[in-house]
Structures are given as structure tokens and as C-alpha cells.
Motif scaffolding. Structure first.
Motif, PDB file in Angstrom:
ATOM      1  N   GLY A   1     -10.610  -0.666 -13.449  1.00 48.63           N
ATOM      2  CA  GLY A   1     -11.332  -1.725 -14.140  1.00 48.63           C
ATOM      3  C   GLY A   1     -10.958  -3.074 -13.577  1.00 48.63           C
ATOM      4  N   GLU A   2     -10.392  -3.948 -14.418  1.00 46.64           N
ATOM      5  CA  GLU A   2      -9.943  -5.260 -13.989  1.00 46.64           C
ATOM      6  C   GLU A   2      -8.466  -5.290 -13.631  1.00 46.64           C
ATOM      7  OE1 GLU A   2     -11.974  -7.687 -13.445  1.00 46.64           O
ATOM      8  OE2 GLU A   2     -13.690  -6.507 -14.131  1.00 46.64           O
ATOM      9  N   GLU A   3      -7.756  -4.239 -13.886  1.00 45.92           N
ATOM     10  CA  GLU A   3      -6.324  -4.193 -13.621  1.00 45.92           C
ATOM     11  C   GLU A   3      -6.067  -3.758 -12.187  1.00 45.92           C
ATOM     12  OE1 GLU A   3      -2.305  -1.744 -14.984  1.00 45.92           O
ATOM     13  OE2 GLU A   3      -4.165  -1.545 -16.114  1.00 45.92           O
ATOM     14  N   VAL A   4      -5.221  -4.507 -11.497  1.00 44.84           N
ATOM     15  CA  VAL A   4      -4.875  -4.226 -10.099  1.00 44.84           C
ATOM     16  C   VAL A   4      -3.362  -4.104  -9.990  1.00 44.84           C
ATOM     17  CG1 VAL A   4      -4.971  -5.022  -7.716  1.00 44.84           C
ATOM     18  CG2 VAL A   4      -6.890  -5.474  -9.252  1.00 44.84           C
ATOM     19  N   LYS A   5      -2.923  -3.039  -9.414  1.00 46.23           N
ATOM     20  CA  LYS A   5      -1.497  -2.798  -9.235  1.00 46.23           C
ATOM     21  C   LYS A   5      -1.229  -2.558  -7.757  1.00 46.23           C
ATOM     22  CE  LYS A   5       2.196   0.395 -10.619  1.00 46.23           C
ATOM     23  NZ  LYS A   5       2.518   1.600 -11.412  1.00 46.23           N
ATOM     24  N   THR A   6      -0.313  -3.327  -7.196  1.00 47.71           N
ATOM     25  CA  THR A   6       0.029  -3.237  -5.776  1.00 47.71           C
ATOM     26  C   THR A   6       1.494  -2.872  -5.630  1.00 47.71           C
ATOM     27  OG1 THR A   6      -1.623  -4.924  -5.233  1.00 47.71           O
ATOM     28  CG2 THR A   6       0.037  -4.431  -3.559  1.00 47.71           C
ATOM     29  N   GLU A   7       1.759  -1.934  -4.759  1.00 47.23           N
ATOM     30  CA  GLU A   7       3.131  -1.473  -4.524  1.00 47.23           C
ATOM     31  C   GLU A   7       3.392  -1.400  -3.029  1.00 47.23           C
ATOM     32  OE1 GLU A   7       6.042   2.363  -5.539  1.00 47.23           O
ATOM     33  OE2 GLU A   7       3.921   2.375  -6.087  1.00 47.23           O
ATOM     34  N   VAL A   8       4.496  -1.944  -2.591  1.00 47.20           N
ATOM     35  CA  VAL A   8       4.907  -1.914  -1.188  1.00 47.20           C
ATOM     36  C   VAL A   8       6.216  -1.144  -1.088  1.00 47.20           C
ATOM     37  CG1 VAL A   8       5.497  -3.269   0.849  1.00 47.20           C
ATOM     38  CG2 VAL A   8       3.801  -4.141  -0.774  1.00 47.20           C
ATOM     39  N   THR A   9       6.231  -0.129  -0.232  1.00 46.49           N
ATOM     40  CA  THR A   9       7.411   0.728  -0.080  1.00 46.49           C
ATOM     41  C   THR A   9       7.750   0.849   1.396  1.00 46.49           C
ATOM     42  OG1 THR A   9       6.685   2.000  -2.011  1.00 46.49           O
ATOM     43  CG2 THR A   9       8.427   2.962  -0.658  1.00 46.49           C
ATOM     44  N   PHE A  10       9.043   0.838   1.690  1.00 50.11           N
ATOM     45  CA  PHE A  10       9.518   0.992   3.068  1.00 50.11           C
ATOM     46  C   PHE A  10      10.350   2.265   3.160  1.00 50.11           C
ATOM     47  CE2 PHE A  10       8.888  -3.549   2.430  1.00 50.11           C
ATOM     48  CZ  PHE A  10       8.158  -3.896   3.557  1.00 50.11           C
ATOM     49  N   PHE A  11       9.961   3.132   4.089  1.00 49.77           N
ATOM     50  CA  PHE A  11      10.674   4.387   4.318  1.00 49.77           C
ATOM     51  C   PHE A  11      11.447   4.282   5.622  1.00 49.77           C
ATOM     52  CE2 PHE A  11       6.805   5.483   1.976  1.00 49.77           C
ATOM     53  CZ  PHE A  11       7.319   6.180   0.893  1.00 49.77           C
ATOM     54  N   PRO A  12      12.772   4.419   5.613  1.00 49.74           N
ATOM     55  CA  PRO A  12      13.531   4.440   6.875  1.00 49.74           C
ATOM     56  C   PRO A  12      13.081   5.620   7.739  1.00 49.74           C
ATOM     57  CG  PRO A  12      14.995   4.142   4.991  1.00 49.74           C
ATOM     58  CD  PRO A  12      13.654   4.499   4.432  1.00 49.74           C
ATOM     59  N   ARG A  13      13.116   5.409   9.035  1.00 53.00           N
ATOM     60  CA  ARG A  13      12.618   6.432   9.959  1.00 53.00           C
ATOM     61  C   ARG A  13      13.295   7.800   9.779  1.00 53.00           C
ATOM     62  NH1 ARG A  13       9.632   6.375  14.607  1.00 53.00           N
ATOM     63  NH2 ARG A  13      10.026   8.035  16.092  1.00 53.00           N
ATOM     64  N   PRO A  14      14.630   7.884   9.615  1.00 53.43           N
ATOM     65  CA  PRO A  14      15.235   9.215   9.438  1.00 53.43           C
ATOM     66  C   PRO A  14      14.752   9.943   8.185  1.00 53.43           C
ATOM     67  CG  PRO A  14      16.905   7.587  10.018  1.00 53.43           C
ATOM     68  CD  PRO A  14      15.661   6.829   9.694  1.00 53.43           C
TER      69      PRO A  14
END
Length: 383
Positions: free
Chosen positions: A153-166
Motif C-alpha cells: 500500500g503506502e508503507e515502504v520498508k527498505t533493508e540493506v544487508t552486507f554479507f561477508p564473502r566467506p
């Protein structure tokens, strides 16, 4: 692994970490990593083709279309370096219970099916609360960055995640899964007890397994074809496992796809032209035979013609330049009179004055003459 969550909208909820986040992150086992490392570029090149499947309901009515294309593409990274990688493009659009839905997928993969960059989008056009989800994966040096946007709807959720290569060794993305299934069909085998990594519907890292369900003959149009069935299961740690069954032809073409628990499926309407691996015949070996050109009439005739051609050319040149013959005659006469031990040095000293770049010979020469094979060093002026 680190993450950052941002929410905005009238119905935004606070992020509450669950007890599942305290568990150790999943890891792929050795069988899965070995299977990915066994992939060869020559093998993947045989799997570059496009295909189209029809989305049908449980009653057999067409509801939409699914297209999958794997080809080679040029990828330009952030530093401007261009590399040739497998490029995957998949899209679907149709209706589920009269509700429009669809998805798109664009990705560049390495030749070991590692994610270089992937962009995916899914949407469902509900009348009351439409939903949309976008996920971006980008390889950055020694880590994989994931940006996930969910809109309800009008709700927006943003998530940023970093995964180490190993931590993502053995990870199979959505695009890599499409290519990996073609490899399994081409080899007609599934790695036993292999445990890969994947992302669940919530964007969390989890296990993914593949199981061979054997071969089966199915009806496609007016033809019967044999397919190799592979079931993939994504074991989400926060929900129930999700399984899909893939009916694959011998060259990797997808004949049918069923999501376990879903009323519909995707299937082809006609059998494609199956691709086969080219049998490369060994180069023929020919024994080397001695060439006796004097006995070959054609070669001997060419030899006589060339010999006469050179004789005429040489005589013509000497007639046009009589000084050449006089110069050589003088040298031979002088050589026979002096009879030096070192003929090469004698010839160099004799013909040296004719060189344009040679400095003039001094009027009085010392007994220690310089070698004619190196330049005369200029005399250093005394201070």
C-alpha cells in the motif's frame, strides 16, 4: 553480516529482532561447493538459449507467460573494466485468482555462478493493498550487498544487508538457480547430500537442497518426451519450506514447473529442438614423407625456371652497375696479396671507409688499431 532497516509510511512498524537472529548463520557444505567449482565455461556456453512457458491454472486455462533467457553479456564494473559473463533475464506476467501479478529478473553471474549483480522485482495488484518487492544484489570487493524494498500500500520498508564473502560461499541466487538446473539436466545428475545457500521470501540466508525424483514421460502437445525431475526446497528458518519441481529435458530446457501446494503450473506447448554436445573428432595424423624434389617433374621445372630468372636478374644488375664487379675484384686481389689470418676483420677494415656513418680515418694511425666492429670513441679533452 550486518543490516540496516528503514521504514516510512502511516503504518510503519518498529523493527523487532527475533530470536532467530541469534542463531549461527547457515553454511553450505563441501558437496555443494565442490559441485559449483566443477562448472566449466565450455559447459555453460552450451546452456545459452531462451525458452517460453505458459502459465496454466488447475483447470488447464492459460493464465500468463514465463520467459527465461540465458546468454553472454558484457558487464562493466564500477572501475570501468568490461568482462564477459553469463547474463540471465527472466520475466513472468499473468493472473492468479483474477489478480494481476508478475516478476522480472536481470542478473550477471560469474562462470562459477557467483552473483556479480542481480536485480529482481515482484508485484501483486491486489485491489485493496497492492504489494511490490524489489531486491538488489551487488558484489562489492569482499562482500555482497543486498538492498531489499517491500511496499505494501503506502508503507515502504527498505533493508540493506552486507554479507561477508566467506559467509556466502555456496550461495545460489534466483538467476544462478535457473542455470544450475540446466547443468543438472545436462549432466543428468544431482549432487547427493549437497546443501547450498539461498535467500528465503523474507530475504534471509537459509539452506537450499536439490533432490532427483527420477525420469518420467510426459505429454507435450502431440509428442511424448522423457524428462528429468529435480525438486528444489528452500528451507526458511522463519517459515515453512518452499518446494518447486522442475521437469527438465536432456539439454536443459524446462518442460514444466510446479510449485508444491500451488494450483497452477508452467509448461511448454511444443517440444523445442534439443541441443546435443558436438563430438569433436581428433585431427588426422599424416606421416611425414621425404620430399625428393628432383624426381618431381613439376617441382624440378619450377626450380629450373626460378634459377634462370635469378641468373638473368643478376646479370642485368651487374651490367647496370659495373662498379660493383670492380669493387669485388679489387677486394679479392688485395685479399690474395695480403693473405690475412682474420679474413672477417680484414674485410671490415677494407669496406669500412665506404660507410657513411664512419668517422674519417686519421692521417697517422697508431699501432693499436680500434676494432672495426665498434664505434670510435671521441677523445676526451684534458681539463
Amino acid at each position: 553480516m550486518s543490516s540496516k532497516v528503514q521504514s516510512k509510511g502511516s503504518k510503519a512498524k518498529d523493527h523487532q529482532p527475533s530470536t532467530q537472529e541469534n542463531l549461527p548463520p547457515p553454511e553450505a557444505n563441501a558437496e555443494a561447493i565442490h559441485f559449483l567449482n566443477s562448472l566449466r565455461q565450455e559447459e555453460l556456453l552450451l546452456l545459452f538459449f531462451s525458452e517460453t512457458l505458459v502459465m496454466v491454472s488447475d483447470t488447464g486455462e492459460p493464465q500468463g507467460e514465463l520467459t527465461i533467457e540465458v546468454q553472454g553479456g558484457k558487464y562493466k564494473d564500477q572501475s570501468g573494466v568490461i568482462t564477459y559473463f553469463p547474463f540471465v533475464h527472466a520475466s513472468s506476467r499473468g493472473f492468479v485468482d483474477k489478480t494481476l501479478c508478475g516478476s522480472s529478473l536481470l542478473a550477471y553471474l560469474s562462470w562459477k555462478l557467483e552473483v556479480v549483480e542481480q536485480q529482481s522485482q515482484e508485484f501483486i495488484k491486489f485491489h485493496i493493498l497492492p504489494m511490490e518487492q524489489k531486491t538488489s544484489l551487488l558484489k562489492q570487493d569482499d562482500q555482497l550487498a543486498m538492498t531489499r524494498m517491500v511496499k505494501e500500500g503506502e508503507e515502504v520498508k527498505t533493508e540493506v544487508t552486507f554479507f561477508p564473502r566467506p559467509s556466502i560461499e555456496g550461495f545460489v541466487s534466483q538467476a544462478a538457480n535457473l542455470v544450475l538446473l540446466r547443468v543438472m539436466a545436462w549432466r543428468h545428475t544431482v549432487p547427493s547430500n549437497a546443501r547450498f545457500l539461498a535467500l528465503d521470501s523474507e530475504g534471509k540466508l537459509c539452506y537450499s537442497t536439490y533432490q532427483a525424483l527420477g525420469s518420467q514421460t510426459i505429454q507435450v502437445g502431440h509428442q511424448q518426451v522423457e524428462v528429468f525431475i529435480v525438486e528444489q526446497t528452500v528451507h526458511s528458518e522463519q517459515g515453512i519450506p518452499v518446494s518447486c519441481q522442475f521437469y527438465l529435458l536432456s539439454d536443459g530446457h524446462l518442460a514444466k514447473r510446479i510449485q508444491v501446494g500451488s494450483p497452477g503450473c508452467c509448461m511448454i506447448t511444443k517440444v523445442p529442438v534439443l541441443r546435443e554436445e558436438d563430438d569433436i573428432e581428433p585431427r588426422p595424423a599424416f606421416k611425414k614423407k621425404p620430399l625428393v624434389w628432383e624426381e618431381d617433374l613439376e617441382l624440378y621445372s619450377r626450380f629450373l625456371d626460378r634459377k634462370e630468372e635469378l641468373r638473368i636478374s643478376h646479370n642485368s644488375y651487374l651490367r647496370q652497375h659495373p662498379e660493383a664487379q670492380a669493387l669485388i675484384s679489387d677486394f679479392l686481389l688485395f685479399l690474395l696479396l695480403r693473405q690475412p689470418v682474420d679474413v672477417v676483420t680484414f674485410a671490415a677494415e677494407y669496406f669500412g671507409p665506404f660507410a657513411k656513418r664512419r668517422p674519417p680515418t686519421p692521417a697517422l694511425r697508431s699501432s693499436n688499431r680500434p676494432s672495426p666492429f665498434r664505434e670510435l670513441e671521441p677523445e676526451r679533452s684534458e681539463a
